[in-house]
Design a protein around this motif. Structure first.
Motif, short mmCIF file in Angstrom:
data_model
loop_
_atom_site.label_atom_id
_atom_site.label_comp_id
_atom_site.label_asym_id
_atom_site.label_seq_id
_atom_site.Cartn_x
_atom_site.Cartn_y
_atom_site.Cartn_z
N PHE A 147 0.83 -1.20 0.00
CA PHE A 147 0.00 0.00 0.00
C PHE A 147 0.86 1.25 0.00
O PHE A 147 0.55 2.22 -0.69
CB PHE A 147 -0.96 0.04 1.19
N GLU A 148 1.94 1.26 0.78
CA GLU A 148 2.80 2.44 0.84
C GLU A 148 3.33 2.81 -0.53
O GLU A 148 3.35 3.99 -0.91
CB GLU A 148 3.95 2.23 1.83
N VAL A 149 3.75 1.81 -1.30
CA VAL A 149 4.25 2.08 -2.65
C VAL A 149 3.12 2.65 -3.52
O VAL A 149 3.30 3.66 -4.20
CB VAL A 149 4.88 0.82 -3.29
N LEU A 150 1.96 2.01 -3.48
CA LEU A 150 0.82 2.51 -4.27
C LEU A 150 0.46 3.93 -3.85
O LEU A 150 0.16 4.78 -4.70
CB LEU A 150 -0.39 1.59 -4.11
N ASP A 151 0.47 4.20 -2.55
CA ASP A 151 0.09 5.52 -2.04
C ASP A 151 1.07 6.60 -2.49
O ASP A 151 0.67 7.68 -2.89
CB ASP A 151 0.00 5.46 -0.52
#
Length: 129
Positions: A42-46
């Protein structure tokens, strides 16, 4: 004796931070798991979702390393999984052939939008309480 007390206070605060971090990451993993994501995914997508139009909606992998708190090799494996799942795409930097850009695909943007409220709810519950 005062130094020992100050050190103990710092240690207690540090352990509290680590505890909140661990509980928060575990809860994010739990709520995102049904969507095929973990907290680091999620952090990468965010981060990619917040890439500016001037950046072409993409980010150099090298710039992600310091923001995602993974080693270079772990981040490369994570990006490889996200790419395999059709959530991101990689491209070579035209100015520096050693550089690699990564950007969200439409599927990645849609999934990010779907799970963003779940992740933010966890942050609100874990960090505001």
């Amino acid at each position: 004796m005062a130094v020992k007390t100050a050190d103990a206070g710092l240690e207690d605060r540090w352990r509290d931070i680590l505890s909140v971090h661990a509980r928060t990451m575990t809860e994010i993993d739990r709520v995102l798991h049904p969507h095929g994501l973990g907290a680091s995914d999620f952090e990468v997508l965010d981060i990619l979702a917040s890439a500016t139009p001037e950046e072409g909606g993409q980010c150099r992998v090298q710039n992600l390393v310091g923001r995602v708190h993974l080693s270079q090799s772990a981040l490369s494996r994570l990006i490889g999984r996200l790419e395999k799942d059709g959530l991101v795409e990689r491209s070579v930097c035209a100015e520096d052939r050693r550089g690699v850009y990564v950007a969200l695909t439409r599927k990645g943007r849609d999934l990010h939008a779907e799970v963003l409220p779940l992740q933010r709810d966890v942050l609100a519950r874990m960090l505001n309480g």
